[in-house]
Each structure stands twice: as structure tokens, then as C-alpha cells.
Design a protein around this motif. Structure first.
Motif, PDB file in Angstrom:
ATOM      1  N   UNK A 275     114.271  -1.935  15.026  1.00 17.24           N
ATOM      2  CA  UNK A 275     113.472  -1.802  13.538  1.00 17.24           C
ATOM      3  C   UNK A 275     113.690  -2.995  12.494  1.00 17.24           C
ATOM      4  N   UNK A 276     115.100  -3.277  12.679  1.00 15.64           N
ATOM      5  CA  UNK A 276     115.361  -4.340  11.566  1.00 15.64           C
ATOM      6  C   UNK A 276     114.918  -5.627  12.225  1.00 15.64           C
ATOM      7  N   UNK A 277     114.812  -5.985  13.334  1.00 15.10           N
ATOM      8  CA  UNK A 277     114.419  -7.179  13.875  1.00 15.10           C
ATOM      9  C   UNK A 277     112.744  -7.352  13.733  1.00 15.10           C
ATOM     10  N   UNK A 278     111.982  -6.194  13.763  1.00  9.49           N
ATOM     11  CA  UNK A 278     110.868  -6.263  13.463  1.00  9.49           C
ATOM     12  C   UNK A 278     110.255  -6.495  12.185  1.00  9.49           C
ATOM     13  N   UNK A 279     111.106  -5.721  11.315  1.00  7.43           N
ATOM     14  CA  UNK A 279     110.817  -5.985   9.804  1.00  7.43           C
ATOM     15  C   UNK A 279     110.963  -7.442   9.422  1.00  7.43           C
ATOM     16  N   UNK A 280     112.079  -7.842   9.962  1.00  5.26           N
ATOM     17  CA  UNK A 280     112.284  -9.354   9.713  1.00  5.26           C
ATOM     18  C   UNK A 280     111.361 -10.268  10.219  1.00  5.26           C
ATOM     19  N   UNK A 281     110.897  -9.940  11.263  1.00  7.53           N
ATOM     20  CA  UNK A 281     109.812 -10.856  11.886  1.00  7.53           C
ATOM     21  C   UNK A 281     108.388 -10.769  10.913  1.00  7.53           C
TER      22      UNK A 281
ATOM     23  N   UNK B  72     101.609  -3.331   6.478  1.00  8.83           N
ATOM     24  CA  UNK B  72     101.575  -2.153   7.673  1.00  8.83           C
ATOM     25  C   UNK B  72     102.408  -2.150   8.747  1.00  8.83           C
ATOM     26  N   UNK B  73     102.611  -3.446   9.258  1.00  8.74           N
ATOM     27  CA  UNK B  73     103.653  -3.090  10.197  1.00  8.74           C
ATOM     28  C   UNK B  73     105.191  -3.234   9.782  1.00  8.74           C
ATOM     29  N   UNK B  74     105.463  -3.438   8.664  1.00  9.36           N
ATOM     30  CA  UNK B  74     106.822  -3.460   7.985  1.00  9.36           C
ATOM     31  C   UNK B  74     107.095  -1.682   7.837  1.00  9.36           C
TER      32      UNK B  74
END
Length: 232
Positions: free
Chosen positions: A107-113, A144-146
């Protein structure tokens, strides 16, 4: 290369959720045997019920092993498929046999990306104002992805709808209006479908949205870090 072997075909996305409208694509997952290549798209299209054929077909191609790996890794897309697929062709119940994906840990890695992509938008639109529509569309993609990633921790179950940013619980409401969000969505769709871009989208519009979203996403990251400490 169209010599592949089709293992399964499934509708997902807004149609899979029963939430499709005139703006929706028909998202279809096509699973093929590893190393065999794709099958003819006409074969996949022939599986679609008549009532769905007016929708624009968007096929996502995956090999058997890659999907199995995604379920084992607990990737967010695996949860997307687990929650809302409708079989079109499923002789061996492939997705069902994969079972429930493992716990989503990125979750955190995807948000950061996506936060990184978002952070680059002001520079791009300032360099050339003609980029405004494209960059506004990127705001839609990033937000949306975040929100989809954050919904894992903040909602009862992951929310993959286009309006997930407005449905997060336990955090401040999205700082842009629904109409502004839909304008960014129209910008994205204009680029993807070759439509005329919406009016009223210029550099100041994009920069204003970014300024509001930047602080909101930073706070969201802190909220997700707290949730992670509690084991969600």
C-alpha cells in the motif's frame, strides 16, 4: 503473435461491479498459456454477450504463471480480480482455483509511486501549457490509484471504483470537488479515445488542483503509516 492458448476470459472493472455507465470501457482479462503468446482478439470479442458489445473493449493479457505470482504476492490487481470478475470463458475455473490472494503489503509503496508521478506534474505543465489537458488526466490517474491503494487500509474492503477518492473513511475528504475530478477524468478519456478535450483546462487549473492534492496526499501517507503500525 496470435498462436496462444486461451485458458480463461473474465470481465472485471465497472462492468464486473455492476457500476458501468456511458463512460465505461469493457475491461476483460484474458489468461493465456505461458510462452504461447496472445490469441486473436476476435476470439475474445466473440465471447462477449450482446448487451455489452457497445462498450469499448479493453483486453488485459496475462500468462498463467504471472497471475498465480500476483495472487501469491498479494498484489492489488489480484484483489481487484478476486472481488469482481465475471467469467466469459472459464472451463477449468482458473481464477477460482487460485483462491484468495495473500495480504496486500505494498500500500505505502504504491501510494509513493503515484505520489512521485503527481509531484512532477507542476514542472511539466509549467514548461508547456499545451500539456495541461494531458497533465490533468494524469491527476485523475494518480488520485484514483492512490485512493484505491489507500482503501485497503481505510475501507472495509478495497474500493476499485473511479470515485474511490471520495469514499475513504477515517481521513479528510478529498480536497477537490466531484466536478473537478470528473473534468480530469474527461481529460484522460480524451487522450485515450481521441475525443475533443474539455474546455476550461489550463495551467492554472492544473496547478490549483495539484496544490490542494499535494498536502492531502502527504497527510494520507501519514495516516496509512499509522494504520500499518496497527497491522492493517
Amino acid at each position: 503473435m496470435n498462436s496462444g492458448k486461451l485458458i480463461g476470459a473474465y470481465v472485471f472493472g465497472s462492468v464486473g461491479r455492476g457500476q458501468h455507465d456511458s463512460l465505461s470501457d469493457l475491461d476483460v482479462l484474458a489468461v493465456v498459456e505461458n510462452g504461447s503468446g496472445k490469441v486473436d482478439e476476435a476470439l475474445v470479442a466473440s465471447l462477449i454477450p450482446d448487451d455489452l458489445t457497445p462498450l469499448k473493449l479493453s483486453i488485459s493479457w496475462y500468462g498463467r504463471n504471472r497471475l498465480r505470482e500476483m495472487f501469491q504476492n498479494g498484489e492489488l490487481f489480484a484483489w481487484h480480480l478476486h472481488q469482481e470478475t465475471i467469467p466469459l470463458f472459464d472451463p477449468h475455473q482458473f481464477l477460482k482455483a487460485l483462491g484468495q490472494p495473500n495480504h496486500y503489503r505494498d500500500c505505502l509503496a504504491d501510494v509513493a509511486s503515484f505520489q512521485k508521478v503527481l509531484s512532477e506534474i507542476p514542472l511539466q505543465v509549467s514548461r508547456n501549457e499545451s500539456n495541461a489537458v494531458y497533465e490533468a488526466g494524469l491527476i485523475y490517474v494518480c488520485l484514483r490509484n492512490i485512493a484505491m491503494a489507500a482503501s485497503w487500509a481505510l475501507c472495509e474492503k478495497p474500493d476499485f471504483s473511479r470515485y474511490s477518492a471520495f469514499r475513504l473513511r477515517g481521513y479528510y475528504p478529498c480536497p477537490i470537488s466531484l466536478s473537478e475530478f470528473e473534468l480530469t477524468m474527461s481529460c484522460r478519456m480524451a487522450g485515450q479515445r481521441g475525443l475533443d478535450p474539455p474546455k476550461g483546462v489550463d495551467r492554472s487549473f492544473v496547478l490549483d488542483l495539484f496544490e490542494r492534492l499535494e498536502h492531502w496526499v502527504q497527510g494520507l501517507t501519514i495516516a496509512l503509516q499509522r494504520e500499518a503500525l496497527h497491522g492493517r
